[in-house]
Design a protein around this motif. Sequence first.
Motif, PDB file in Angstrom:
ATOM      1  N   ALA A  90      66.729  50.309  53.952  1.00 26.97           N
ATOM      2  CA  ALA A  90      65.637  49.366  54.179  1.00 26.97           C
ATOM      3  C   ALA A  90      66.095  47.927  53.981  1.00 26.97           C
ATOM      4  O   ALA A  90      65.551  47.003  54.596  1.00 26.97           O
ATOM      5  N   ALA A  91      67.103  47.725  53.135  1.00 29.16           N
ATOM      6  CA  ALA A  91      67.573  46.372  52.830  1.00 29.16           C
ATOM      7  C   ALA A  91      68.216  45.698  54.037  1.00 29.16           C
ATOM      8  O   ALA A  91      68.436  44.481  54.011  1.00 29.16           O
ATOM      9  N   LYS A  92      68.503  46.454  55.080  1.00 28.93           N
ATOM     10  CA  LYS A  92      69.059  45.854  56.289  1.00 28.93           C
ATOM     11  C   LYS A  92      68.070  44.880  56.907  1.00 28.93           C
ATOM     12  O   LYS A  92      68.452  43.979  57.642  1.00 28.93           O
ATOM     13  N   GLU A  93      66.780  45.105  56.626  1.00 29.68           N
ATOM     14  CA  GLU A  93      65.733  44.183  57.072  1.00 29.68           C
ATOM     15  C   GLU A  93      65.307  43.264  55.930  1.00 29.68           C
ATOM     16  O   GLU A  93      64.190  42.739  55.935  1.00 29.68           O
ATOM     17  N   GLU A  94      66.177  43.118  54.958  1.00 30.17           N
ATOM     18  CA  GLU A  94      65.962  42.259  53.798  1.00 30.17           C
ATOM     19  C   GLU A  94      64.749  42.732  52.986  1.00 30.17           C
ATOM     20  O   GLU A  94      64.306  43.874  53.119  1.00 30.17           O
ATOM     21  N   LEU A  95      64.222  41.861  52.119  1.00 30.71           N
ATOM     22  CA  LEU A  95      63.145  42.254  51.226  1.00 30.71           C
ATOM     23  C   LEU A  95      61.893  42.688  51.981  1.00 30.71           C
ATOM     24  O   LEU A  95      61.157  43.564  51.531  1.00 30.71           O
ATOM     25  N   ALA A  96      61.643  42.075  53.120  1.00 27.75           N
ATOM     26  CA  ALA A  96      60.469  42.448  53.911  1.00 27.75           C
ATOM     27  C   ALA A  96      60.558  43.904  54.340  1.00 27.75           C
ATOM     28  O   ALA A  96      59.557  44.643  54.305  1.00 27.75           O
ATOM     29  N   GLY A  97      61.755  44.349  54.737  1.00 25.28           N
ATOM     30  CA  GLY A  97      61.933  45.736  55.142  1.00 25.28           C
ATOM     31  C   GLY A  97      61.769  46.686  53.970  1.00 25.28           C
ATOM     32  O   GLY A  97      61.193  47.772  54.106  1.00 25.28           O
ATOM     33  N   GLU A  98      62.249  46.278  52.791  1.00 27.92           N
ATOM     34  CA  GLU A  98      62.088  47.111  51.604  1.00 27.92           C
ATOM     35  C   GLU A  98      60.608  47.255  51.243  1.00 27.92           C
ATOM     36  O   GLU A  98      60.142  48.341  50.878  1.00 27.92           O
ATOM     37  N   MET A  99      59.869  46.170  51.343  1.00 29.32           N
ATOM     38  CA  MET A  99      58.452  46.197  51.009  1.00 29.32           C
ATOM     39  C   MET A  99      57.689  47.097  51.975  1.00 29.32           C
ATOM     40  O   MET A  99      56.815  47.873  51.569  1.00 29.32           O
ATOM     41  N   ILE A 100      58.016  47.019  53.243  1.00 27.77           N
ATOM     42  CA  ILE A 100      57.348  47.859  54.240  1.00 27.77           C
ATOM     43  C   ILE A 100      57.620  49.329  53.967  1.00 27.77           C
ATOM     44  O   ILE A 100      56.730  50.183  54.065  1.00 27.77           O
ATOM     45  N   TYR A 101      58.865  49.659  53.608  1.00 20.69           N
ATOM     46  CA  TYR A 101      59.189  51.054  53.307  1.00 20.69           C
ATOM     47  C   TYR A 101      58.372  51.534  52.119  1.00 20.69           C
ATOM     48  O   TYR A 101      57.807  52.636  52.133  1.00 20.69           O
TER      49      TYR A 101
END
Length: 219
Positions: A90-101
Amino acid sequence: MNIPQSTGATGPKKTGGNGWLILVVAVALLFAIGKCSSTTGGASSSATVAENVGNAQEALVTAVAAQPPSPPEPLSPAGVRRGAARVSIAAKEELAGEMIYSQNCYDHVARAFSWRKLDECGGFDAEASSALGDGEPVGAEKEVAWFDTEAAAGRYLKAAVAAGLDADVADLRLAALQAKVNARHEVKPEAAPAVATPTGEPDDKSEPTDEEENVTAAV
């Protein structure tokens, strides 16, 4: 003779389940999460961000509590590992991607609760919180608030209690989960090299053995 029909209030009709309630609450959870993850032209105030995180948490609790009881199960190490391992993806999309996951994971818990899925969400959040460290990236107030240590722990604990787990037991479960995540980062010490033990002949000043004393006495 016509018998007048009773006009008194009747008891509530049985709906055969809480399906509609769960659906409504799940939609509310999605709405709360959407507010928390939406982006606006200006920076969100800290109060608004904290309120959105709290609203999402309360919606999660309501959705879990509305589902049929799920007998408590032991902590799932596989679920924790799966969640923690997903952070790097998820970190490939930075913090926003982690939050979405994380939000999607808890949305699944809100719609179809399972202890393993909850452990996966908790493992993900614990790993993401650990990776976040003390720094606060500029413009990532919502993400930082979502992965705040207390906020992440609160989501897990409240969902576990809403599913029927005793609060003290939930605390122990979270502690065990965090320990498993922290163990992923522990550096295991290398095995110390074996030290050779001298095996030379005893010197002349060594004390005689019992057998040697017996032989001397016989002579």
